[in-house]
Scaffold this active site. Structure first.
Site, PDB file in Angstrom:
ATOM      1  CD1 TRP A 149      -2.707   3.374   2.261  1.00 52.28           C
ATOM      2  CD2 TRP A 149      -3.695   2.234   0.607  1.00 52.28           C
ATOM      3  NE1 TRP A 149      -4.054   3.395   2.480  1.00 52.28           N
ATOM      4  CE2 TRP A 149      -4.689   2.704   1.500  1.00 52.28           C
ATOM      5  CE3 TRP A 149      -4.094   1.501  -0.515  1.00 52.28           C
ATOM      6  CZ2 TRP A 149      -6.042   2.462   1.303  1.00 52.28           C
ATOM      7  CZ3 TRP A 149      -5.444   1.253  -0.700  1.00 52.28           C
ATOM      8  CH2 TRP A 149      -6.408   1.737   0.205  1.00 52.28           C
ATOM      9  CG  HIS A 178      -4.213  -0.142   5.295  1.00 51.89           C
ATOM     10  ND1 HIS A 178      -5.237  -0.005   4.400  1.00 51.89           N
ATOM     11  CD2 HIS A 178      -3.604  -1.313   4.966  1.00 51.89           C
ATOM     12  CE1 HIS A 178      -5.258  -1.045   3.567  1.00 51.89           C
ATOM     13  NE2 HIS A 178      -4.281  -1.840   3.907  1.00 51.89           N
ATOM     14  NE  ARG A 204      -0.882   4.946   4.590  1.00 51.64           N
ATOM     15  CZ  ARG A 204      -2.136   5.339   4.577  1.00 51.64           C
ATOM     16  NH1 ARG A 204      -2.455   6.500   4.013  1.00 51.64           N
ATOM     17  NH2 ARG A 204      -3.076   4.583   5.096  1.00 51.64           N
ATOM     18  CD  GLN A 218      -4.392   3.701   9.205  1.00 55.76           C
ATOM     19  OE1 GLN A 218      -4.605   2.499   9.080  1.00 55.76           O
ATOM     20  NE2 GLN A 218      -4.454   4.551   8.189  1.00 55.76           N
ATOM     21  CB  VAL A 261     -15.614  -0.430   2.432  1.00 58.00           C
ATOM     22  CG1 VAL A 261     -15.010  -0.936   3.726  1.00 58.00           C
ATOM     23  CG2 VAL A 261     -14.906   0.809   1.927  1.00 58.00           C
ATOM     24  CB  ALA A 314     -14.164  -2.142   8.167  1.00 60.97           C
TER      25      ALA A 314
HETATM   26  C1  FA5 Z   1      -6.927   3.865   5.136  1.00 62.80           C
HETATM   27  O1  FA5 Z   1      -5.780   3.681   5.520  1.00 62.80           O
HETATM   28  C2  FA5 Z   1      -7.972   2.804   5.212  1.00 62.80           C
HETATM   29  N1  FA5 Z   1      -7.360   1.558   5.623  1.00 62.80           N
HETATM   30  C3  FA5 Z   1      -9.076   3.229   6.187  1.00 62.80           C
HETATM   31  C4  FA5 Z   1     -10.287   2.358   6.115  1.00 62.80           C
HETATM   32  C5  FA5 Z   1     -10.447   1.306   7.004  1.00 62.80           C
HETATM   33  C6  FA5 Z   1     -11.273   2.550   5.149  1.00 62.80           C
HETATM   34  C7  FA5 Z   1     -11.567   0.489   6.956  1.00 62.80           C
HETATM   35  C8  FA5 Z   1     -12.393   1.763   5.066  1.00 62.80           C
HETATM   36  C9  FA5 Z   1     -12.524   0.733   5.986  1.00 62.80           C
HETATM   37  P1  FA5 Z   1      -6.501   6.380   4.609  1.00 62.80           P
HETATM   38  O2  FA5 Z   1      -5.324   6.173   3.768  1.00 62.80           O
HETATM   39  O3  FA5 Z   1      -7.443   7.476   4.214  1.00 62.80           O
HETATM   40  O4  FA5 Z   1      -7.357   5.074   4.756  1.00 62.80           O
HETATM   41  O5  FA5 Z   1      -5.996   6.673   6.086  1.00 62.80           O
HETATM   42  C10 FA5 Z   1      -6.896   6.746   7.179  1.00 62.80           C
HETATM   43  C11 FA5 Z   1      -6.529   7.907   8.109  1.00 62.80           C
HETATM   44  O6  FA5 Z   1      -5.186   7.819   8.496  1.00 62.80           O
HETATM   45  C12 FA5 Z   1      -6.623   9.275   7.445  1.00 62.80           C
HETATM   46  O7  FA5 Z   1      -7.941   9.755   7.463  1.00 62.80           O
HETATM   47  C13 FA5 Z   1      -5.723  10.108   8.320  1.00 62.80           C
HETATM   48  O8  FA5 Z   1      -6.380  10.505   9.504  1.00 62.80           O
HETATM   49  C14 FA5 Z   1      -4.644   9.127   8.681  1.00 62.80           C
HETATM   50  N2  FA5 Z   1      -3.481   9.311   7.800  1.00 62.80           N
HETATM   51  C15 FA5 Z   1      -3.331   8.926   6.522  1.00 62.80           C
HETATM   52  N3  FA5 Z   1      -2.121   9.257   6.048  1.00 62.80           N
HETATM   53  C16 FA5 Z   1      -1.456   9.854   7.072  1.00 62.80           C
HETATM   54  C17 FA5 Z   1      -0.145  10.410   7.239  1.00 62.80           C
HETATM   55  N4  FA5 Z   1       0.753  10.386   6.254  1.00 62.80           N
HETATM   56  N5  FA5 Z   1       0.164  10.953   8.417  1.00 62.80           N
HETATM   57  C18 FA5 Z   1      -0.738  10.952   9.435  1.00 62.80           C
HETATM   58  N6  FA5 Z   1      -1.963  10.445   9.352  1.00 62.80           N
HETATM   59  C19 FA5 Z   1      -2.325   9.896   8.180  1.00 62.80           C
END
Ligand code: FA5
Length: 350
Positions: A149, A178, A204, A218, A261, A314
């Site tokens: 991140w 997040h 981000r 999210q 997790v 989660a």
């Molecule tokens: C997370 O942010 C974790 N907090 C998710 C999580 C929660 C895991 C609870 C386990 C338990 P990640 O970085 O993969 O995970 O982001 C989650 C989702 O956010 C991605 O699958 C995507 O759909 C969306 N996402 C991530 N980055 C971007 C971006 N730059 N633009 C738009 N959508 C995004």
């Protein structure tokens, strides 16, 4: 003279013409006034006779003038009303009444689906502390997982942040990367069992392209209670898929790593209409270290431990990615590009 005057008055076409006639007969230098003045030089008998006739004439003219004036005023009013008449049978002009943003619509749909499953929706702050966004989620400083991140750090005086129970929060501040920090905040302030979803905006420090934004949304989910297992997680995501895409939809879980997790997974849902898998987000069973961090924080606030025996799952999914598909939007940057032509298409999509 009487006939001529009465006729002229009856035929006067407007108030202006009427005023002219009034002046001509009854004005200071009017015909009738002159005649009245001339009475003085007449013998008594004739003066009386002629005086009576002139008076009667004067009254007749005044009455005629008054009547005509009223008639003309009424006519003017009637014409004004006619001109301004409102045709209530004309088709209306549609007013631009605004509408909900497509991401709001998507967010509401998602929250609605989880509400129906007994979840409560809560929200958290966009400005977060390093502790809630990272450390408490088992992402210590210098750990390579932090690179997952890219963070907007905040500096400067005057930024005050409060914790889950209103206490002052120490440490570096940032824009949350997040919605997961709300897991920690909620658990500190509540005891299990519970089911929550957390919709919200995240940030981000990222290069943008058709599927990546630096600011996006999210939906976090957290369920903690006795005997909660991975099966419940799969069930929840399956229900989500069914609600979104109907009975032909299905879900897929693949192992992956998130520090908070264990085991961790990324999940996708089958989109029957488009005939493809949609990578929605990350999920897993809450890591024991997260529960430990929550109880340690509770202890500092003078609260008894509540998560020693707890298990929970989660998940966190990207709202824009889903909305792109739901509404056929080819580029994520359209959502917050600020073009009305784009946004107006969502008027009335409730
Ligand atoms: C997370 O942010 C974790 N907090 C998710 C999580 C929660 C895991 C609870 C386990 C338990 P990640 O970085 O993969 O995970 O982001 C989650 C989702 O956010 C991605 O699958 C995507 O759909 C969306 N996402 C991530 N980055 C971007 C971006 N730059 N633009 C738009 N959508 C995004």
């Amino acid at each position: 003279m009487e006939r001529e005057a009465l006729e002229a008055i009856r035929e006067a076409q407007d108030l202006e013409a009427l005023r002219t006639l009034k002046a001509r007969y009854l004005g200071k230098r009017g015909v009738l006034t002159q005649e009245m003045k001339a009475l003085a030089s007449l013998p008594l008998e004739e003066r009386r006779r002629r005086g009576q006739a002139l008076n009667a004439l004067k009254e007749a003219l005044e009455k005629a003038l008054e009547e005509r004036e009223r008639a003309l005023e009424e006519e003017a009013l009637r014409q004004a009303l006619e001109r301004r008449r409102l045709d209530v049978s004309l088709p209306g002009v549609a007013l631009f009444a605004g509408g909900l943003h497509p991401i709001t619509l998507m967010e509401r749909e998602l929250v609605g689906i989880f509400r129906a499953l007994g979840y409560q929706a809560v929200e958290g702050p966009e400005v977060e502390s390093e502790f809630f966004n990272f450390d408490a989620l088992n992402i210590p400083e210098h750990h390579p997982a932090r690179d997952m991140w890219d963070t907007f750090w905040l500096e400067g005086e005057g930024l005050r942040l409060t914790g889950p129970l209103g206490e002052a929060v120490e440490g570096r501040l940032l824009l949350r990367t997040h919605t997961s920090p709300m897991q920690v905040r909620y658990m500190v302030a509540h005891t299990p069992p519970f089911r929550i979803v957390v919709p919200g905006r995240v940030f981000r420090y990222e290069e943008t392209d058709a599927t990546h934004e630096a600011v996006f949304h999210q939906l976090e989910g957290l369920v903690v209670g006795e005997g909660i297992s991975m099966a419940h997680l799969k069930g929840a995501i399956f229900e989500l898929a069914q609600a979104l895409f109907g009975p032909e939809s299905k879900v897929r879980f693949q192992p992956t790593y998130f520090p908070f997790v264990e085991p961790g997974a990324q999940f996708a849902v089958w989109w029957p209409e488009g005939g493809k898998w949609l990578e929605l987000g990350g999920a897993g069973m809450v890591h024991p270290r997260v529960f430990q961090a929550v109880d340690a924080y509770r202890k500092r606030l003078g609260l008894p431990p509540a998560y020693g025996e707890a298990t929970g799952f989660a998940f966190g999914l990207g709202v824009e990615r889903l909305a792109m598909l739901r509404y056929g939007v080819p580029d994520i940057r359209y959502f917050f590009g600020g073009r009305l032509k784009f946004l107006e298409q969502f008027k009335g999509v409730l």
